[in-house]
Structures are given as C-alpha cells and as structure tokens.
Design an enzyme around this catalytic site. Structure first.
Site, PDB file in Angstrom:
ATOM      1  N   LYS A   1     -14.277  -4.558  31.105  1.00  0.00           N
ATOM      2  CA  LYS A   1     -14.941  -4.266  32.377  1.00  0.00           C
ATOM      3  C   LYS A   1     -15.471  -2.838  32.362  1.00  0.00           C
ATOM      4  O   LYS A   1     -14.731  -1.891  32.091  1.00  0.00           O
ATOM      5  CB  LYS A   1     -13.973  -4.469  33.532  1.00  0.00           C
ATOM      6  CG  LYS A   1     -13.561  -5.921  33.738  1.00  0.00           C
ATOM      7  CD  LYS A   1     -12.369  -6.059  34.666  1.00  0.00           C
ATOM      8  CE  LYS A   1     -12.638  -5.547  36.045  1.00  0.00           C
ATOM      9  NZ  LYS A   1     -11.440  -5.658  36.922  1.00  0.00           N
ATOM     10  N   LYS A  28      -5.106  -2.369  34.158  1.00  0.00           N
ATOM     11  CA  LYS A  28      -5.677  -1.294  34.972  1.00  0.00           C
ATOM     12  C   LYS A  28      -4.561  -0.350  35.404  1.00  0.00           C
ATOM     13  O   LYS A  28      -3.425  -0.781  35.664  1.00  0.00           O
ATOM     14  CB  LYS A  28      -6.362  -1.887  36.207  1.00  0.00           C
ATOM     15  CG  LYS A  28      -6.934  -0.866  37.188  1.00  0.00           C
ATOM     16  CD  LYS A  28      -7.394  -1.519  38.478  1.00  0.00           C
ATOM     17  CE  LYS A  28      -8.591  -2.413  38.266  1.00  0.00           C
ATOM     18  NZ  LYS A  28      -9.141  -2.942  39.539  1.00  0.00           N
TER      19      LYS A  28
END
Length: 401
Positions: A86, A28
């Site tokens: 995700k 991320k």
C-alpha cells in the site's frame, strides 16, 4: 463479496485477526501515522506466520512525494513477500511521477494506491494509477482524530468513486476510522474491501492492541465469502449489500417502525422550464416497517439503520435532475425495500418553494407476500408489491411535478 481488512502490528495481533475471521492481514504501525510502516523483519515474520490462512498487505509509511523515496521503500516492502503493498499519495505535484516510477514493480507485485479523503484527494490520479499497473485504489483518512471517512466523503460521492475505479480495472477499498455503524452504510457500494484499525481495539483507541471481541463484532457485520452457497435459495448478494445476517426470523416478533422526518435537501426537480437549472428545497418523510430479528437487539446486526434511508436519499438526489416528485418517491421506496427486512415503506416528497404551502406526493409500497414470507423460511427477498400509491395533495391534490 466485500472482504475485511484488519490492520495489525505483528504476529500476535495477526493471530487475533485471523481467529476473528479477517480476510486480509494488513501490517501497519498506528503510532507512526495514518500509514505508519512496521519494520521489514516484522512483515516477513508475520507473512510467514499467516501463511495461506489469509491474504497479507503492508503499508510503506507516510512518505514525502519524491519518486525515488517512494520507489525505494515500495521495493523494500515488496521484497518481504507480502501480498499487497500500500502506497500513500498525498497532495503533490510529484504524485503522478511517484505513480509512474512504480510501474516496473507493479508488474510483479500487487500495489494499492491510497488517497486521503481529508487531504483534498486528487481523483484525476486514478487513471494514472491504472496506467502504472496498480491492482487497487482506496480512500482513507490521514488525521484519525478529525472524523471518519463519511465525514469527509459523504455517501452521495461514493458511487462515482467506486464506478471510476472499477471502470479503470482496479479493485476498490474504503477505510478511515470506520466504526460498526458505517458498515451497513458502505456495503451497498460493494467495495472489494473495508479497512479497520480503531474499531478492532474496542474502546482503547487505535494505538492499543486489537481486541478479539471487537474483531468478531466487526466481522459479524460483513457477510463472509464462504457463506455464499449456490445451492441455497437465499440471495446472499442482496443480503450482503445491506449488512444483513441471514438466519431464521420469528414472525411472532412482529415489526418495528424506523423513520426519517423533516429531512430537507436542495434538489434539482420539476417538469416546468423555470424549475430547471437550479435547486429547490424538498422535504422527505419516510417510515418503514421492519421485521424484528430478535426481542433483544444489541448491535448493528439486529437493526435496519435510518442512515440507510438518508444515505439513499442523498445518493439519489446527487444523480441530477428529476422531473417528477412521483419518480423521486418511487426511487426512495425502492432503495429502502432493498433491505429484505423491510416489509412496508411510506415515502412523502414535498416541494417547499412553489407557494405558501408544500406540494408533493405520498406513496406506500409493500414487499410482495410470497417474498416477505420467504424471509423467515430462508428464501430470496426483494421487490415491491402491487400499485399501492396514495396521493397526498399538501395544498394541491395530485400536484407532484
């Protein structure tokens, strides 16, 4: 067992997270939003470097809810070989369509649907995620400067979310600016994983590099799966549920007392017909004698948080109508005594709207002697000893309904 997910920006941070014991390495870019995506070549490089040492996941970015955009990006991320992809779902009339367009990808890649607690999440999407083949669903926060997960989704709402996701056959994740004190509050709900970023960066903020000491501190609060020893007498499932780090405790250290006083909530309670269909104010006073683990407590591993008491009360109250104050008191005592370090608990429940004074009940419950002694010897703990109830009239003796 609950796994620790550590959000990292690349190989260097992944190595720190793995060294600290993280179970899932999550790619991320914290500077690019709640689900800021890193470049696909960075994902590939990190997945290769991690190898079999941990599971891997990566986010798709803070994307508009357009089915083609979502599908294209998710396919791109999945092509890196990462274990989980995700996908964030923001409020939109197209959210369900975005989920359905990912059904073909879900047959060959584990997808995780992310809802945002601070963006009016649509939990009616959960069955849609399940029908689309998603592996897991989780809640996070979109605005990291506007509070933690529990500020937007209080503890009493967690059981329904977790139960629904599990009922639909998916794994459950919780994240959202989580800090160390949040861990023992969330572990009782048995999420499959807890996600962290800011807490792994020490005091420097989530955009800074993660810190090895901070990672180790968070890891120490989440019992590791490898601690589960079937040959041992310790009930690690119970210990894990309360964030307890098992180890030898010295009875000579004695006990401390934690307490919650004058905790007032609207409660659906009462046996009379006129008490049904509405709430009335109830005051809770709870104190617990807690086995000390060290003479120098330094972090959440060494204490029993009073948040466990208030969270437990809120969760019990949220279940609905309770006929008797005695029932409510027993349920609160049972929740507090689930922590193996609690030796004795006193619970007072007072109804405040039935007259000029409070009426209610006070009970005391103790851990069974053989169970409390096993705490220091590494045995299983839990349970309530005997019938040690004492009634306190608070104006009218014995009136608890």
């Amino acid at each position: 067992m609950t796994k620790m997910l550590a959000s990292v920006t690349g190989v260097a941070e992944a190595e720190i997270a793995i060294s600290g014991g993280a179970d899932i390495i999550d790619l991320k870019d914290p500077k690019a939003g709640a689900l800021g995506a890193v470049a696909t070549d960075v994902i590939r490089e990190t997945v290769s470097a991690v190898g079999m040492r941990a599971e891997t996941s990566a986010v798709c970015g803070d994307l508009p809810m357009h089915p083609y955009t979502i599908r294209t990006k998710a396919e791109e991320i999945a092509a890196t070989g990462v274990g989980y992809v995700k996908v964030g779902f923001f409020p939109s009339d197209e959210a369900a369509a975005c989920s359905r367009t990912l059904a073909p990808l879900a047959r060959r890649t584990k997808l995780v649907a992310v809802l945002f607690a601070d963006r009016k999440p649509d939990f009616n999407l959960l069955p849609v995620f399940a029908q689309s083949g998603f592996h897991a669903a989780m809640v996070d926060t979109a605005d990291k400067a506007n509070g933690r997960l529990l500020d937007h989704m209080p503890p009493e709402r967690m059981p329904a979310f977790v139960a629904k996701v599990r009922e639909l056959g998916m794994k459950v994740g919780l994240a959202g600016s989580l800090e160390a004190p949040d861990i023992p509050r969330l572990l009782p709900f048995s999420p499959d994983f807890l996600g962290f970023r800011g807490a792994l960066c020490g005091q420097s903020g989530r955009s800074a590099a993660i810190d090895a000491e901070a990672v180790a501190g968070i890891r120490s609060l989440i019992p590791e799966e490898r601690q589960l020893d079937q040959s041992a007498t310790v009930d690690y499932r119970l210990l894990a549920a309360r964030g307890y780090s098992p180890g030898a405790s010295d009875p000579a250290l004695g006990t401390d007392k934690i307490f919650v006083r004058d905790f007032v909530l609207p409660v659906q309670i009462g046996a009379y017909s006129f008490e049904h269909g509405h709430t009335q104010k109830v005051r809770f006073d709870v104190s617990a004698d807690v086995q000390r683990m060290t003479s120098n407590p330094e972090d959440m591993r060494h204490i029993v948080s009073y948040d466990i008491i208030t969270d437990g009360i809120r969760t019990i109250v949220a279940r609905g109508h309770v006929e008797l104050s005695e029932t409510l008191a027993e349920q609160v005592a049972a929740v507090v005594l689930e922590d193996p370090r609690v030796m004795r608990v006193t619970v007072s429940v007072q109804k405040l709207e039935l007259g000029p004074g409070g009426v209610g009940v006070e009970i005391e419950r103790k851990r069974a002697k053989q169970q409390s002694s096993s705490l220091s010897s590494g045995g299983t703990s839990g349970g309530i000893a005997g019938d040690d109830k004492t009634f306190s009239g608070f104006g009218q003796k014995g009136i608890g309904s």
